[in-house]
Enzyme design. Structure first.
Site, PDB file in Angstrom:
ATOM      1  N   TRP A 150     -10.507  -8.691   3.080  1.00  0.00           N
ATOM      2  CA  TRP A 150     -11.324  -8.819   1.892  1.00  0.00           C
ATOM      3  C   TRP A 150     -11.346 -10.289   1.714  1.00  0.00           C
ATOM      4  CZ3 TRP A 150      -7.709  -4.631   2.474  1.00  0.00           C
ATOM      5  CH2 TRP A 150      -8.316  -3.366   1.836  1.00  0.00           C
ATOM      6  N   HIS A 172       0.489   4.167  -2.753  1.00  0.00           N
ATOM      7  CA  HIS A 172       0.199   5.787  -2.169  1.00  0.00           C
ATOM      8  C   HIS A 172       1.298   6.530  -2.569  1.00  0.00           C
ATOM      9  CE1 HIS A 172      -3.494   5.269   0.475  1.00  0.00           C
ATOM     10  NE2 HIS A 172      -3.445   4.651  -0.578  1.00  0.00           N
ATOM     11  N   HIS A 183      -6.294  -5.941  -3.182  1.00  0.00           N
ATOM     12  CA  HIS A 183      -7.141  -5.808  -1.967  1.00  0.00           C
ATOM     13  C   HIS A 183      -7.205  -7.502  -1.390  1.00  0.00           C
ATOM     14  CE1 HIS A 183      -8.736  -1.514  -2.282  1.00  0.00           C
ATOM     15  NE2 HIS A 183      -7.326  -1.638  -1.889  1.00  0.00           N
ATOM     16  N   ARG A 192       0.705  -1.143   0.003  1.00  0.00           N
ATOM     17  CA  ARG A 192      -0.103  -0.118  -0.088  1.00  0.00           C
ATOM     18  C   ARG A 192       1.064   1.370   0.008  1.00  0.00           C
ATOM     19  NH1 ARG A 192      -2.913   2.577   4.798  1.00  0.00           N
ATOM     20  NH2 ARG A 192      -4.462   3.919   3.661  1.00  0.00           N
TER      21      ARG A 192
HETATM   22 FE1  FMI Z   1      -6.270  -0.020  -1.401  1.00  0.00          FE
HETATM   23  N1  FMI Z   1      -6.936   0.414   0.536  1.00  0.00           N
HETATM   24  N2  FMI Z   1      -7.549   1.213  -2.351  1.00  0.00           N
HETATM   25  N3  FMI Z   1      -5.130  -0.559  -3.074  1.00  0.00           N
HETATM   26  N4  FMI Z   1      -4.981  -1.434  -0.272  1.00  0.00           N
HETATM   27  C1  FMI Z   1      -6.702  -0.098   1.621  1.00  0.00           C
HETATM   28  C2  FMI Z   1      -5.794  -0.977   2.135  1.00  0.00           C
HETATM   29  C3  FMI Z   1      -4.800  -1.630   0.970  1.00  0.00           C
HETATM   30  C4  FMI Z   1      -8.258   2.003  -1.949  1.00  0.00           C
HETATM   31  C5  FMI Z   1      -8.636   1.815  -0.456  1.00  0.00           C
HETATM   32  C6  FMI Z   1      -8.009   1.223   0.453  1.00  0.00           C
HETATM   33  C7  FMI Z   1      -5.180   0.268  -4.144  1.00  0.00           C
HETATM   34  C8  FMI Z   1      -6.133   1.028  -4.434  1.00  0.00           C
HETATM   35  C9  FMI Z   1      -7.366   1.421  -3.517  1.00  0.00           C
HETATM   36  C10 FMI Z   1      -3.645  -2.026  -0.737  1.00  0.00           C
HETATM   37  C11 FMI Z   1      -3.281  -2.134  -2.062  1.00  0.00           C
HETATM   38  C12 FMI Z   1      -4.017  -1.123  -3.170  1.00  0.00           C
HETATM   39  C13 FMI Z   1      -7.665   0.621   2.625  1.00  0.00           C
HETATM   40  C14 FMI Z   1      -7.638   0.385   4.162  1.00  0.00           C
HETATM   41  C15 FMI Z   1      -8.580   1.403   1.801  1.00  0.00           C
HETATM   42  C16 FMI Z   1      -9.729   2.094   2.298  1.00  0.00           C
HETATM   43  C17 FMI Z   1      -6.618   1.030   4.816  1.00  0.00           C
HETATM   44  C18 FMI Z   1      -6.612   0.876   6.393  1.00  0.00           C
HETATM   45  O1  FMI Z   1      -5.565   0.489   6.907  1.00  0.00           O
HETATM   46  O2  FMI Z   1      -7.763   0.945   6.815  1.00  0.00           O
HETATM   47  C19 FMI Z   1      -8.991   2.618  -2.723  1.00  0.00           C
HETATM   48  C20 FMI Z   1     -10.421   2.545  -3.025  1.00  0.00           C
HETATM   49  C21 FMI Z   1      -8.966   4.296  -2.493  1.00  0.00           C
HETATM   50  C22 FMI Z   1      -7.599   4.792  -2.220  1.00  0.00           C
HETATM   51  C23 FMI Z   1      -8.070   2.455  -3.937  1.00  0.00           C
HETATM   52  O3  FMI Z   1      -8.379   3.174  -5.049  1.00  0.00           O
HETATM   53  C24 FMI Z   1      -4.359  -0.046  -5.062  1.00  0.00           C
HETATM   54  C25 FMI Z   1      -4.057   0.219  -6.507  1.00  0.00           C
HETATM   55  C26 FMI Z   1      -3.355  -1.045  -4.351  1.00  0.00           C
HETATM   56  C27 FMI Z   1      -2.101  -1.701  -4.796  1.00  0.00           C
HETATM   57  C28 FMI Z   1      -1.825  -2.221  -6.118  1.00  0.00           C
HETATM   58  C29 FMI Z   1      -3.364  -3.059   0.321  1.00  0.00           C
HETATM   59  C30 FMI Z   1      -2.379  -3.854  -0.188  1.00  0.00           C
HETATM   60  C31 FMI Z   1      -4.095  -2.804   1.213  1.00  0.00           C
HETATM   61  C32 FMI Z   1      -3.867  -3.298   2.713  1.00  0.00           C
HETATM   62  C33 FMI Z   1      -3.285  -2.706   3.582  1.00  0.00           C
HETATM   63  C34 FMI Z   1      -2.954  -3.026   5.230  1.00  0.00           C
HETATM   64  O4  FMI Z   1      -2.284  -2.424   5.879  1.00  0.00           O
HETATM   65  O5  FMI Z   1      -3.294  -4.258   5.243  1.00  0.00           O
END
Ligand code: FMI
Length: 347
Positions: A246, A107, A230, A103
């Site tokens: 997820w 970002h 995700h 992530r």
């Molecule tokens: Fe995602 N993400 N993500 N994400 N992401 C996370 C966690 C998370 C969104 C929203 C969102 C991509 C795209 C997008 C990734 C990988 C990727 C969370 C929860 C949210 C709300 C964060 C938390 O800790 O609460 C969207 C919808 C809006 C920004 C979105 O477009 C993409 C492109 C990727 C990588 C290719 C991963 C691995 C996580 C898990 C992080 C964790 O700490 O477990």
């Protein structure tokens, strides 16, 4: 050309482009705004892509990558990150650091704006407070702190290279596809930090997702492939106002996300923060933007394809993740991609 001469040639190029980039920074410091966002919208009047246009050795305003180290050096960084992931596997109730590193890589790259090639992974500007404190980046500090000791061990690596290499390491170590990675991002000064508000909002629908990712030049297929990440990790109420994983395999890269989207029984509910999310009886969740991928017929076809065929997903994901972390960067021909060996493969 011998390797030694090649290396010297690279260094000469480096100095040159550093000088050019320094010129750009000075111009920006002198009040030529190229980076002015209001509520996430670009102020077109202040757009000055010409500055960047005159800078880069090659492309239209792209940042030119530079490299000083060998593939073996980057493999050492990979190994140090991978080893630390194994050593500190208790993080986040034994999910480990993999997901948060993926992530983080996304970002730091997702701030890219194609209109003027600002933002993106090149300058490593996440290290500055303004970007770190972007509300969209809550929770990522854990990934940054994890990388602190790696940065100390390899002080020569730029932040942009470190953040993106950590994402690649995490994906590969969690049984994901091989992601050939190119080095050469160069730390840029604080005044190039993009404003907050460039990352997407998880509460929106398919059209929003489509438009948002179009800003970074991603097609429908690429958006669906990216979102498959995700399958990893979870949402945390304290970070994003959403809660839950997820799927079941939170630290193993797979096409589970698509299968769950299609096969679970989803119910739209308000969570403890008052935000709407989709929950299933298995204890899984989906964000509104995730659910948009099965609500939109064009996206849904691709979801079905990836659910059926993990190999196609892996191959598409590897390409689009590379595109994400390289957005806005021009790599001279002498910078070759390194495909890292996993720790397991080196045993
Ligand atoms: Fe995602 N993400 N993500 N994400 N992401 C996370 C966690 C998370 C969104 C929203 C969102 C991509 C795209 C997008 C990734 C990988 C990727 C969370 C929860 C949210 C709300 C964060 C938390 O800790 O609460 C969207 C919808 C809006 C920004 C979105 O477009 C993409 C492109 C990727 C990588 C290719 C991963 C691995 C996580 C898990 C992080 C964790 O700490 O477990």
């Amino acid at each position: 050309m011998s390797a030694a001469i090649g290396a010297r040639f690279t260094r000469a190029l480096n100095r040159n482009s550093l000088y050019l980039l320094a010129g750009a920074t000075a111009a920006v410091g002198a009040g030529v705004a190229f980076n002015n966002y209001q509520n996430g919208r670009r102020n077109q009047k202040q757009n000055s892509p010409k500055i960047w246009g005159t800078l880069a050795a090659g492309g239209a305003g792209l940042h030119t990558a530079e490299v000083q180290k060998s593939p073996q050096d980057y493999q050492k960084v990979y190994n140090a990150i991978a080893q630390k992931m194994q050593d500190e596997d208790e993080y986040d109730n034994y999910i480990g650091y993999g997901p948060v590193l993926v992530r983080l890589a996304w970002h730091v790259s997702g701030t890219f704006e194609k209109a003027d090639n600002s933002g993106g992974s090149f300058g490593g500007t996440y290290r500055f407070k303004k970007e770190m404190n972007d509300p969209s980046n809550k929770g990522l500090q854990n990934g940054f702190d994890f990388l602190g000791s790696i940065q100390k061990q390899f002080p020569w690596i730029s932040h942009g290279d470190l953040f993106t290499l950590a994402g690649v390491t995490a994906i590969q170590e969690m049984q994901g596809p091989k992601i050939p990675w190119r080095a050469g991002r160069v730390d840029q000064p604080e005044n190039t930090t993009p404003d907050n508000g460039r990352l997407p909002d998880a509460t929106k629908d398919a059209n929003y997702v489509r438009n948002f990712f179009a800003r970074m030049k991603f097609s429908d297929r690429e958006v669906v492939a990216l979102m498959g990440a995700h399958a990893l990790g979870k949402t945390h109420l304290k970070n994003s106002g959403f809660e839950g994983p997820w799927g079941a395999a939170t630290n193993s890269f797979s096409n589970e996300f698509y299968n769950n989207l299609l096969n679970e029984q989803w119910k739209l509910e308000s969570n403890d923060a008052g935000n709407k999310q989709y929950n299933s009886k298995s204890g899984f969740m989906m964000l509104p933007t995730d659910m948009a991928l099965v609500q939109d017929p064009k996206y849904k076809k691709i979801v079905q394809e990836y659910a059926k065929n993990q190999d196609v997903f892996f191959s598409d994901f590897a390409k689009v993740f590379t595109k994400l972390i390289e957005n806005g960067i021009e790599f001279p021909k002498n910078i070759k991609a390194t495909t890292f060996k996993t720790l397991e493969e080196q045993q």
